[in-house]
Motif scaffolding. Structure first.
Motif, PDB file in Angstrom:
ATOM      1  N   SER A  60       0.827  -1.206   0.000  1.00  0.00           N
ATOM      2  CA  SER A  60       0.000   0.000   0.000  1.00  0.00           C
ATOM      3  C   SER A  60       0.861   1.257   0.000  1.00  0.00           C
ATOM      4  O   SER A  60       0.564   2.229  -0.707  1.00  0.00           O
ATOM      5  N   ASP A  61       1.961   1.245   0.774  1.00  0.00           N
ATOM      6  CA  ASP A  61       2.873   2.386   0.794  1.00  0.00           C
ATOM      7  C   ASP A  61       3.523   2.591  -0.577  1.00  0.00           C
ATOM      8  O   ASP A  61       3.643   3.725  -1.057  1.00  0.00           O
ATOM      9  N   VAL A  62       3.945   1.498  -1.190  1.00  0.00           N
ATOM     10  CA  VAL A  62       4.563   1.582  -2.515  1.00  0.00           C
ATOM     11  C   VAL A  62       3.599   2.176  -3.526  1.00  0.00           C
ATOM     12  O   VAL A  62       3.957   3.048  -4.329  1.00  0.00           O
ATOM     13  N   LEU A  63       2.332   1.725  -3.486  1.00  0.00           N
ATOM     14  CA  LEU A  63       1.343   2.226  -4.434  1.00  0.00           C
ATOM     15  C   LEU A  63       1.017   3.693  -4.178  1.00  0.00           C
ATOM     16  O   LEU A  63       0.785   4.457  -5.123  1.00  0.00           O
ATOM     17  N   SER A  64       1.000   4.085  -2.908  1.00  0.00           N
ATOM     18  CA  SER A  64       0.739   5.491  -2.586  1.00  0.00           C
ATOM     19  C   SER A  64       1.839   6.389  -3.139  1.00  0.00           C
ATOM     20  O   SER A  64       1.568   7.431  -3.755  1.00  0.00           O
ATOM     21  N   ILE A  65       3.091   5.987  -2.934  1.00  0.00           N
ATOM     22  CA  ILE A  65       4.216   6.769  -3.446  1.00  0.00           C
ATOM     23  C   ILE A  65       4.226   6.751  -4.967  1.00  0.00           C
ATOM     24  O   ILE A  65       4.445   7.778  -5.615  1.00  0.00           O
ATOM     25  N   SER A  66       3.958   5.586  -5.553  1.00  0.00           N
ATOM     26  CA  SER A  66       3.991   5.454  -7.009  1.00  0.00           C
ATOM     27  C   SER A  66       2.912   6.287  -7.666  1.00  0.00           C
ATOM     28  O   SER A  66       3.123   6.870  -8.732  1.00  0.00           O
ATOM     29  N   GLY A  67       1.725   6.348  -7.037  1.00  0.00           N
ATOM     30  CA  GLY A  67       0.652   7.149  -7.596  1.00  0.00           C
ATOM     31  C   GLY A  67       0.877   8.632  -7.450  1.00  0.00           C
ATOM     32  O   GLY A  67       0.361   9.432  -8.236  1.00  0.00           O
ATOM     33  N   SER A  68       1.655   9.025  -6.443  1.00  0.00           N
ATOM     34  CA  SER A  68       1.920  10.453  -6.201  1.00  0.00           C
ATOM     35  C   SER A  68       3.092  10.971  -7.021  1.00  0.00           C
ATOM     36  O   SER A  68       3.155  12.173  -7.314  1.00  0.00           O
ATOM     37  N   ALA A  69       4.016  10.085  -7.364  1.00  0.00           N
ATOM     38  CA  ALA A  69       5.206  10.502  -8.101  1.00  0.00           C
ATOM     39  C   ALA A  69       4.876  10.700  -9.586  1.00  0.00           C
ATOM     40  O   ALA A  69       3.914  10.126 -10.099  1.00  0.00           O
ATOM     41  N   PRO A  70       5.661  11.517 -10.286  1.00  0.00           N
ATOM     42  CA  PRO A  70       5.447  11.695 -11.731  1.00  0.00           C
ATOM     43  C   PRO A  70       5.611  10.374 -12.474  1.00  0.00           C
ATOM     44  O   PRO A  70       6.417   9.521 -12.089  1.00  0.00           O
ATOM     45  N   GLY A  71       4.845  10.212 -13.540  1.00  0.00           N
ATOM     46  CA  GLY A  71       4.930   8.991 -14.323  1.00  0.00           C
ATOM     47  C   GLY A  71       3.792   8.040 -14.017  1.00  0.00           C
ATOM     48  O   GLY A  71       2.964   8.277 -13.143  1.00  0.00           O
ATOM     49  N   GLY A  72       3.747   6.920 -14.751  1.00  0.00           N
ATOM     50  CA  GLY A  72       2.705   5.928 -14.576  1.00  0.00           C
ATOM     51  C   GLY A  72       2.894   5.136 -13.292  1.00  0.00           C
ATOM     52  O   GLY A  72       4.025   4.822 -12.898  1.00  0.00           O
ATOM     53  N   ILE A  73       1.790   4.785 -12.652  1.00  0.00           N
ATOM     54  CA  ILE A  73       1.877   4.082 -11.378  1.00  0.00           C
ATOM     55  C   ILE A  73       2.474   2.687 -11.548  1.00  0.00           C
ATOM     56  O   ILE A  73       3.170   2.188 -10.668  1.00  0.00           O
ATOM     57  N   GLY A  74       2.233   2.052 -12.690  1.00  0.00           N
ATOM     58  CA  GLY A  74       2.766   0.710 -12.909  1.00  0.00           C
ATOM     59  C   GLY A  74       4.284   0.682 -12.961  1.00  0.00           C
ATOM     60  O   GLY A  74       4.934  -0.100 -12.261  1.00  0.00           O
ATOM     61  N   ILE A  75       4.858   1.555 -13.788  1.00  0.00           N
ATOM     62  CA  ILE A  75       6.312   1.583 -13.922  1.00  0.00           C
ATOM     63  C   ILE A  75       6.959   2.121 -12.663  1.00  0.00           C
ATOM     64  O   ILE A  75       8.048   1.664 -12.263  1.00  0.00           O
TER      65      ILE A  75
END
Length: 213
Positions: free
Chosen positions: A53-68
């Motif tokens: 969940s933490d990884v997805l939160s950071i990934s969704g907030s950072a620039p770029g696609g959440i998957g990559i």
């Protein structure tokens, strides 16, 4: 030598895992979240649900696609820069090949009724995957009244106010910091405990570099 072999084995497993996940790029990165969670958390047990969940939160907030972004974070978490590179290659290679082939042949079947019907069916399935991903993230993110109020407030802002999503993300982060400060001042954080069993459930170095792969 044995350590290098175990490291190479881990890199291969990271690469293969994201090669399997990548073709589910239909619908965008959020549609890939259930597949990432199933592979990384349920099957491989490289991360637990809270960490995911933490990884997805950071990934969704950072620039770029959440998957990559998620692939990069997970790969780096497992085996540093080399792990991140293996994850990124695994995530991007199948996607590139699929889009390249679709680009070559799209014009020839663009007007085909069966193909268009199939794409419509895929769109509905993608909606279900995104909703499922939101549900899984909510299970570990919404745990008290303050987080629930943040959720409802954010939904209201996104639905009814003309505010750029980037400001919503920044505002959510700042609001979270303020809420934690207030809770700490009121003494609500004194009784908060960290689930040590969850922290100790995965002995990362031993598991990743040992026979647990």
């Amino acid at each position: 030598m044995q350590q290098n072999q175990k490291g190479a084995k881990l890199l291969i497993h990271i690469l293969i895992s994201f090669l399997k996940i990548s073709p589910i790029t239909f619908g965008g990165g959020y549609a890939m979240i259930p597949a990432i969670e199933r592979e990384i958390v349920s099957k491989r047990k490289w991360l637990d649900e809270a960490e995911m969940s933490d990884v997805l939160s950071i990934s969704g907030s950072a620039p770029g696609g959440i998957g990559i972004n998620a692939a990069t974070f997970i790969g780096y978490r497992l085996y540093g820069v080399r792990g991140a590179l293996a994850a990124v290659v695994g995530m991007t290679l199948p996607t590139f090949l699929i889009i390249f082939l679709l680009g070559l042949f799209f014009a020839s079947f663009n007007d085909n009724e069966k193909v268009n019907a199939a794409f419509q069916g895929i769109q509905i399935a993608i909606i279900a995957l995104v909703c499922y991903a939101g549900y899984k993230m909510a299970r570990t993110s919404i745990y008290d009244k303050s987080t629930f109020l943040m959720l409802t407030g954010t939904l209201f802002v996104l639905l009814f106010l003309n505010i750029h999503p980037m400001f919503v993300i920044i505002g959510g982060g700042l609001t979270g910091i303020v809420i934690m400060k207030v809770k700490d001042q009121l003494g609500f954080m004194k009784n908060a405990t960290i689930d040590q069993k969850s922290k100790e459930k995965y002995k990362y170095t031993d598991y990743y570099m040992g026979d647990g792969i």
